[in-house]
Design a protein around this motif. Structure first.
Motif, PDB file in Angstrom:
ATOM      1  N   GLU A   1      -4.398  -1.485  -3.173  1.00  0.00           N
ATOM      2  CA  GLU A   1      -5.363  -0.403  -3.437  1.00  0.00           C
ATOM      3  C   GLU A   1      -6.235  -0.117  -2.224  1.00  0.00           C
ATOM      4  OE1 GLU A   1      -6.992   0.624  -7.305  1.00  0.00           O
ATOM      5  OE2 GLU A   1      -6.677  -1.466  -7.896  1.00  0.00           O
ATOM      6  N   SER A   2      -6.540  -1.145  -1.444  1.00  0.00           N
ATOM      7  CA  SER A   2      -7.411  -0.949  -0.274  1.00  0.00           C
ATOM      8  C   SER A   2      -6.754  -0.111   0.806  1.00  0.00           C
ATOM      9  CB  SER A   2      -7.834  -2.302   0.309  1.00  0.00           C
ATOM     10  OG  SER A   2      -6.771  -2.914   1.020  1.00  0.00           O
ATOM     11  N   THR A   3      -5.426   0.052   0.743  1.00  0.00           N
ATOM     12  CA  THR A   3      -4.708   0.841   1.746  1.00  0.00           C
ATOM     13  C   THR A   3      -4.463   2.281   1.304  1.00  0.00           C
ATOM     14  OG1 THR A   3      -2.481   0.308   0.931  1.00  0.00           O
ATOM     15  CG2 THR A   3      -3.498  -1.272   2.444  1.00  0.00           C
ATOM     16  N   LEU A   4      -4.815   2.606   0.068  1.00  0.00           N
ATOM     17  CA  LEU A   4      -4.585   3.955  -0.455  1.00  0.00           C
ATOM     18  C   LEU A   4      -5.775   4.862  -0.166  1.00  0.00           C
ATOM     19  CD1 LEU A   4      -3.113   3.023  -3.966  1.00  0.00           C
ATOM     20  CD2 LEU A   4      -1.853   3.539  -1.876  1.00  0.00           C
ATOM     21  N   ASP A   5      -5.512   6.168  -0.145  1.00  0.00           N
ATOM     22  CA  ASP A   5      -6.601   7.134   0.030  1.00  0.00           C
ATOM     23  C   ASP A   5      -7.589   7.016  -1.120  1.00  0.00           C
ATOM     24  OD1 ASP A   5      -5.441   8.102   2.321  1.00  0.00           O
ATOM     25  OD2 ASP A   5      -4.417   9.765   1.320  1.00  0.00           O
ATOM     26  N   ASP A   6      -8.855   7.215  -0.822  1.00  0.00           N
ATOM     27  CA  ASP A   6      -9.893   7.126  -1.845  1.00  0.00           C
ATOM     28  C   ASP A   6      -9.835   8.332  -2.784  1.00  0.00           C
ATOM     29  OD1 ASP A   6     -10.832   4.780  -0.798  1.00  0.00           O
ATOM     30  OD2 ASP A   6     -12.561   5.665   0.213  1.00  0.00           O
ATOM     31  N   PRO A   7      -9.694   8.096  -4.093  1.00  0.00           N
ATOM     32  CA  PRO A   7      -9.780   9.201  -5.061  1.00  0.00           C
ATOM     33  C   PRO A   7     -11.252   9.454  -5.382  1.00  0.00           C
ATOM     34  CG  PRO A   7      -9.195   7.172  -6.192  1.00  0.00           C
ATOM     35  CD  PRO A   7      -9.364   6.810  -4.754  1.00  0.00           C
ATOM     36  N   ARG A   8     -11.828  10.437  -4.710  1.00  0.00           N
ATOM     37  CA  ARG A   8     -13.280  10.633  -4.725  1.00  0.00           C
ATOM     38  C   ARG A   8     -13.854  10.762  -6.128  1.00  0.00           C
ATOM     39  NH1 ARG A   8     -15.873  15.217  -4.885  1.00  0.00           N
ATOM     40  NH2 ARG A   8     -13.963  16.393  -4.470  1.00  0.00           N
ATOM     41  N   GLN A   9     -13.178  11.544  -6.990  1.00  0.00           N
ATOM     42  CA  GLN A   9     -13.740  11.767  -8.333  1.00  0.00           C
ATOM     43  C   GLN A   9     -13.811  10.472  -9.139  1.00  0.00           C
ATOM     44  OE1 GLN A   9     -11.203  13.505  -6.931  1.00  0.00           O
ATOM     45  NE2 GLN A   9     -11.083  15.607  -7.711  1.00  0.00           N
ATOM     46  N   ILE A  10     -12.797   9.616  -9.003  1.00  0.00           N
ATOM     47  CA  ILE A  10     -12.774   8.370  -9.774  1.00  0.00           C
ATOM     48  C   ILE A  10     -13.853   7.424  -9.271  1.00  0.00           C
ATOM     49  CG2 ILE A  10     -11.344   6.463 -10.592  1.00  0.00           C
ATOM     50  CD1 ILE A  10      -8.879   8.116  -9.862  1.00  0.00           C
TER      51      ILE A  10
END
Length: 829
Positions: free
Chosen positions: A541-550
């Motif tokens: 998860e730390s390598t994935l793009d940040d889902p801003r809304q979540i």
């Protein structure tokens, strides 16, 4: 005769044009003058800048360019800004040229990569251009939606191929390019080919504009009565689009026969979420909703209903412009301003034309309509003054309604100016990165000359070039100091004067640099830890793009809970506000991940372009033992279901592909299987898409299906056991949190108060740690059609005599797509 069969033996321009035109005639299509002009330029070998309105057939010109490249035995690349559009175009081209001749590369999916026609994102082609330059096997480049060249974060990817592929013929396409003189001259200079500009403002379907001084309900009722539907009502937030759609339910949109046709097309389509159930009511009334936060299957449903002419009004956002096939006759702007992340501003000409250009369907409409609502307070004031009449005294005494706070004004003059305004010039967004230098250094030839050319002969102003040169020098020095690059006194057999001392990761990609960091970080985890599976998830998860809304929703929830606790603890307001600044969304393994990242970066500098970002969404959902619906409801993310699902799908794919098989424990395999099945049951399209790519011929046969056939949730026994375990453990967690009301609402047939009182007479606490949720605490007896299950409660004495019992209805579970429980009690055995 298929298009492939029409390839001429001698690919002279006349033969190519005649063969392609004849194929279109067979399909009942007559080329527009602009299409003819554009195709003639392409087949004669010129670069082409095609700037014609939406609906003027740019896709057909692109197909002609691929056809010309095939005839000349060249590899052609089609690029688009978003993966969904790349995938859509892949299947379109498969239908035209045959699946054996078309491949796709999006960074996380690769199909038939050696095909003569490749569909890819702009970033992928930029990567090819940097890694291979003029040696790349690229003969034709078709860049769709070329106005993305001006995007701040991604525009560099549209520029790099223009700089690094002088051997290619370019076709640049967009409805909103503005002045392209600079590109025309630059392409000719670099490629040695003439560059033609085909720029027609005349649309196949002309537009009529109107400014509306009636309330929106009345405007729409007029459009419906005068045959101007379907209407796309443009909003600039997802919330506003949904609220407007619900407010329009009072208008009679459809006849009884039309509603029956809608119901027939919907058929057995599953509306599996709260938003879906609201959408079901809307579409059956003839109203659609369309925005990026929706589940893909819901957007596709709205598009299918619109294509069938069954939706009269679609309330959506301004994101409709790229790659969406929604036929509409009228575009109605609710405003001419938008919030761009920093401030509220008026629409730019390019933005306006992108949206307005969707009005009017070639082949269906003879006229398209573009309207704009006056601001609400202006309409109210005009109506009030009209009622007052011409009495000057009464008019002076009327207290005009003021605009809302922060309102940025627009009026009819604004609307008129936008209609005739040329799209703004495209500004260069070139940038330098670690990955760029590494790619250029690693390719054959003199990297210093190549980099000098890239830095001094790009589209930037001179002052910006100097800044990029300084940044590149700093990166190169850090590569030398870190021992990643070494210089050579004499060139090697491939003409290199510098070389890498490390191997770039296999399939090294500019947008996937952190996958090797994840691999290295897995080695720091303890496989025998009870949290090992979840820790692996946290690394990924730390390598994935940040889902801003979540993350924003998690932060709001965390701060709300923190404030409640601080109030209960008697902390004063000022101190609460100070302490609140330290509260954040959950970030498991934060210290380990940041420490590992800094260490890893020293030897692998390309990760410096991508910062590790600890977060917990998959882990959070799993630890809370929540279903997708539970999670959406808990964080109030109904308008962002699609965002949540896309994140889950990205995480599932990363977990499946990144974690080596020897590192996958049984618990981790269970978790991955659970995640995959959860995604499939909510909306299988994101997973189906990857699987369809393996067999595009079969996928083409089922392309028009509204919803993929959903397999029974019980068919994946391993994943279903985890679903059952999570559902059972969710009750234990709620009991431990003293959430008795929620338990009673979920399972009203159980006397939770009596059961929990009896438990707490014997034990002080209910365990909810990693061991408490393990498979050892769940007992399952499988019978035909039903599982008898018991979730044992981990008590402090270790007796294990208390638990929650339930029956799992297998048939109902398959119907609902999740574990359906009939809880029979909480008791001691």
């Amino acid at each position: 005769m298929s298009l492939i069969e029409r390839l001429p033996r001698t690919p002279d321009p006349d033969s190519l044009f005649e063969a392609f035109a004849a194929w279109n005639e067979e399909r009942g299509l007559t080329l527009y003058p602009a299409q003819e002009e554009a195709l003639m330029e392409v087949v004669t070998g010129s670069n082409l800048i095609l700037s014609t309105p939406t609906g003027s057939g740019k896709s057909l010109v692109a197909a002609g360019a691929h056809f010309a490249a095939l005839a000349n035995d060249q590899v052609s690349f089609y690029t688009a800004p978003i993966k969904a559009l790349v995938s859509e175009k892949f299947f379109d081209l498969c239908a035209i040229f045959g699946t054996e001749n078309v491949g796709m590369m999006t960074g996380d999916a690769s199909v038939n990569a050696d095909a003569p026609i490749i569909c890819c994102t702009a970033e992928i082609l930029a990567q090819v251009a940097l890694a291979e330059g003029r040696q790349a096997d690229v003969g034709m480049v078709i860049m769709d939606e070329f106005h993305f060249y001006a995007e701040p974060d991604r525009g560099w990817a549209w520029q790099v191929p223009l700089l690094e592929l002088p051997q290619a013929q370019f076709v640049l396409m967009s409805a909103t390019l503005g002045d392209v003189t600079r590109f025309e001259k630059d392409l000719t200079r670099r490629t040695g080919r003439p560059t033609a500009v085909v720029k027609h403002s005349e649309r196949p379907v002309p537009l009529v504009y109107s400014y509306r001084m009636t309330p929106l309900h009345e405007t729409l009722e007029e459009f419906l009565s005068t045959g101007q539907a379907p209407v796309y009502v443009v909003h600039f937030t997802q919330a506003a689009a949904m609220e407007r759609a619900q407010a329009l339910m009072s208008i009679n949109m459809c006849s009884k026969a039309e509603k029956e046709a809608i119901a027939a097309l919907i058929g057995n389509f599953r509306f599996t979420t709260k938003f879906g159930r609201a959408l079901s009511r809307l579409v059956r009334h003839g109203i659609g909703v369309h925005h990026a936060g929706m589940l893909p299957k819901y957007r596709r449903l709205v598009e299918k209903l619109a294509q069938a002419g069954l939706l009269k009004v679609i309330c959506g956002t301004d994101t409709l412009g790229v790659g969406v096939n929604v036929p509409i006759r009228t575009v109605l702007f609710t405003a001419l301003t938008k919030y761009d992340g920093n401030r509220v501003r008026r629409l730019r000409a390019r933005e306006f034309h992108q949206i307005a250009g969707r009005a009017g369907r070639a082949g269906f409409d003879t006229i398209g309509y573009v309207s704009c609502q006056a601001p609400d307070h202006v309409i109210e004031n005009e109506r009030a003054l009209a009622k007052i009449g011409d009495d000057p005294k009464r008019r002076r005494g009327y207290a005009r309604k003021k605009p809302p706070e922060g309102f940025v004004n627009w009026n009819e003059e604004t609307f008129e100016k936008l209609q005739t305004a040329e799209p703004e010039p495209l500004n260069s967004r070139f940038k330098v990165s670690n990955a760029m230098l590494l790619a250029v250094i690693n390719r054959p030839g003199n990297c210093f000359e190549a980099m000098k050319s890239l830095l001094t002969d790009n589209h930037e102003e001179r002052k910006n070039q100097r800044r990029h040169i300084s940044h590149a020098i700093a990166i190169y020095r850090s590569l030398l100091a870190g021992g990643i690059v070494e210089t050579m006194k004499e060139p090697d057999d491939q003409g290199r004067y510098a070389r890498l001392t490390v191997d770039l990761q296999q399939d090294f990609a500019l947008n996937q640099a952190l996958s090797t960091f994840a691999l290295a970080t897995f080695e720091l985890l303890a496989p025998d830890s009870p949290t090992y599976a979840l820790d692996v998830v946290s690394v990924v998860e730390s390598t994935l793009d940040d889902p801003r809304q979540i993350l924003h929703a998690q932060l709001n929830k965390a701060r709300g809970e923190a404030v409640a606790q601080m109030k209960a603890d008697g902390i004063e307001y000022e101190e609460r506000m100070e302490l609140l600044q330290e509260v954040t969304y959950p970030m498991p393994l934060e210290a380990l991940l940041f420490g590992a990242y800094e260490t890893y970066r020293q030897g692998h500098p390309w990760v410096g372009d991508h910062t590790v970002s600890p977060k917990s969404i998959i882990r959070d959902m799993y630890e809370r033992a929540m279903t997708f619906t539970d999670y959406i409801q808990f964080y109030e993310l109904a308008r962002s279901e699609g965002t949540v699902l896309r994140y889950l799908a990205d995480a599932y794919r990363a977990l499946s592909r990144t974690v080596p098989e020897h590192m996958k424990t049984d618990d981790l395999i269970d978790l991955i299987e659970w995640l995959g099945e959860l995604i499939r049951q909510v909306d299988s399209s994101l997973i189906d898409e990857w699987e369809k790519l393996a067999n595009p011929s079969e996928a083409l046969e089922h392309r028009d299906e509204l919803e993929s056939k959903i397999r029974p949730v019980t068919a994946n026994a391993r994943a279903f056991r985890v679903l059952v375990r999570n559902a059972m453990f969710r009750m234990v967690e709620l009991a431990a949190l003293d959430q008795q009301e929620e338990l009673e609402e979920m399972y009203p047939d159980v006397d939770w108060a009596a059961g929990l009182d009896a438990y707490y007479e014997e034990h002080d606490t209910i365990g909810t740690g990693p061991s408490a949720r393990g498979p050892a605490f769940l007992r399952i007896e499988e019978e035909p059609g039903v599982w008898r299950v018991r979730q044992v409660i981990e008590d402090p004495a270790g007796d294990g005599d208390w638990g929650v019992s339930a029956d799992v209805d297998l048939a109902a579970s398959d119907e609902e797509g999740t574990a359906v429980l009939h809880v029979t009690g909480i008791n001691r055995l």
